[in-house]
Design an enzyme around this catalytic site. Structure first.
Site, PDB file in Angstrom:
ATOM      1  CB  THR A 176      45.644  37.532  39.340  1.00  0.00           C
ATOM      2  OG1 THR A 176      46.822  38.030  38.881  1.00  0.00           O
ATOM      3  CG2 THR A 176      44.584  38.090  37.832  1.00  0.00           C
ATOM      4  CG  ASP A 177      49.958  38.981  42.122  1.00  0.00           C
ATOM      5  OD1 ASP A 177      49.900  37.807  41.136  1.00  0.00           O
ATOM      6  OD2 ASP A 177      50.837  39.822  41.890  1.00  0.00           O
ATOM      7  CB  THR A 184      47.656  42.408  35.288  1.00  0.00           C
ATOM      8  OG1 THR A 184      48.874  41.946  36.041  1.00  0.00           O
ATOM      9  CG2 THR A 184      48.068  42.297  33.771  1.00  0.00           C
ATOM     10  CB  SER A 233      46.140  42.986  43.855  1.00  0.00           C
ATOM     11  OG  SER A 233      46.687  41.799  43.499  1.00  0.00           O
TER      12      SER A 233
HETATM   13  N1  ASP Z   1      50.608  41.977  40.227  1.00  0.00           N
HETATM   14  C1  ASP Z   1      49.343  41.962  39.620  1.00  0.00           C
HETATM   15  C2  ASP Z   1      48.246  42.112  40.590  1.00  0.00           C
HETATM   16  O1  ASP Z   1      47.833  41.431  41.367  1.00  0.00           O
HETATM   17  C3  ASP Z   1      49.151  40.826  38.931  1.00  0.00           C
HETATM   18  C4  ASP Z   1      47.781  40.540  38.080  1.00  0.00           C
HETATM   19  O2  ASP Z   1      46.932  41.284  38.253  1.00  0.00           O
HETATM   20  O3  ASP Z   1      47.767  39.705  37.364  1.00  0.00           O
HETATM   21  O4  ASP Z   1      47.762  43.481  40.645  1.00  0.00           O
END
Ligand code: ASP
Length: 334
Positions: free
Chosen positions: A85-86, A12, A54
């Site tokens: 973050t995932d 993100t 991710s």
């Molecule tokens: N879907 C995103 C990822 O993990 C979520 C994030 O980065 O907050 O790449």
């Protein structure tokens, strides 16, 4: 000035709005342009290694990251990895075992809102990550997020939307950051040179028990996987129901060399199979291990690393219970 290498992987933080939702677009160099203060802290070089959400990260990406860190290790004082973050907690756990004992900081960070958005946690997280990566007292693999520093073996994403996305599970935060000032309470252990490992056995599965779970599902997983993590209820155990087929299935699998790791689906305080009869009867079997206070993310990455090195049950057991980066505190002398 310290020399820091920034490795971009997407997420993100690097995303922009597209017609079909947020997608990673920005390079690490473009991310740095949003936070000019970083240039006052340290000298930064960038490698745009991947640009993925991710959700699409795999163990092959972890190996790519490890090789990138190893190739550049001697040329830099610290490393910042921008990451979605995932699955960041999985990557952080994997790197903790694959770059074990690094005295140089390897900091993962990301954000819940893209860096180009008016309201975003990207900028503060990035600045905090570089503050940690250039700090003398910081070492090893850590996640820096929302003003907290979390050991790579102890992190879990516990909120899907708010800025306080990560928690440290069964272990204190090692440091906090407030207005760019780092307050470090714990110094992670390190060695003069890290132990590198880029061979994984990724044939590891995870099942979460549900009341009345279908035994066939367990059999299916055990047929296909070399190791299976079972997230049981409470402090842990296996249902006996009326015929005790679950235990029979486990015993049959371990006799064929499969590895079982019992853990709990309860987030805090870990497992203790010895407490109840449903768990106690699993104790003492060769190739049945218990995760105790480890996170599932750490147990998964650790067993992949161990099975990449050995299939000897005594060695697997020894390596699994040997603490790495404070990943396991409690075990009753299994
Ligand atoms: N879907 C995103 C990822 O993990 C979520 C994030 O980065 O907050 O790449």
């Amino acid at each position: 000035m310290k020399k820091i290498l920034m490795i971009g992987t997407g997420g993100t933080i690097a995303s922009e709005a597209t017609a079909s939702g947020l997608a990673p677009e920005l390079t690490p160099k473009q991310l740095l342009q949003f936070v000019p203060k970083i240039a006052e802290l340290c000298k930064v070089d960038c490698i745009p290694l991947f640009n993925v959400d991710s959700t699409n990260m795999t163990p092959a990406h972890w190996i790519g990251l490890v090789r990138c860190l190893r190739d550049n290790y001697d040329s830099y004082d610290g490393f910042v990895i921008s990451h979605g973050t995932d699955t960041m907690a999985y990557t952080a756990a994997a790197l903790s075992y694959m770059v074990s004992g690094s005295k140089k900081p390897v900091i993962l960070t990301g954000a819940q809102k893209p860096i180009g958005f008016e309201t975003t946690d990207s900028k503060v997280n990035l600045l905090d990550a570089f503050t940690c990566a250039s700090s003398d007292g910081m070492c090893g693999v850590n996640i820096v997020f929302n003003g907290r520093v979390i050991l790579g073996t102890r992190a879990r994403k516990t909120r899907s939307k708010s800025f306080a996305a990560f928690s440290s599970i069964n272990y204190p935060y090692i440091a906090t950051l407030q207005d760019g000032v780092l307050m470090q309470y714990i110094t992670p252990e390190s060695r003069p040179a890290p132990e590198w490992s880029d061979t994984l056995n990724t044939n590891v599965g995870l099942v979460k028990l549900i009341p009345g779970m279908d035994l066939e599902l367990l059999r299916f997983m055990l047929e296909r996987k070399d190791a299976l993590i079972i997230e049981a209820f409470g402090v842990g155990g296996l249902p006996s129901y009326s015929d005790d087929k679950f235990l029979e299935t486990i015993i049959d699998a371990i006799s064929r060399g499969k590895v079982i790791i019992m853990t709990t689906q309860v987030q805090n305080e870990g497992s203790d199979l010895a407490v109840y009869n449903v768990g106690h009867r699993l104790k003492g079997w060769r190739n049945v291990l218990e995760a105790y206070d480890m996170t599932t993310e750490a147990a998964l990455a650790k067993i992949m690393c161990i099975l990449g090195k050995t299939s000897d049950p005594d060695e697997i057991k020894k390596l699994f219970y040997e603490p790495v980066a404070h990943d396991i505190l409690y075990h009753c002398g299994d």
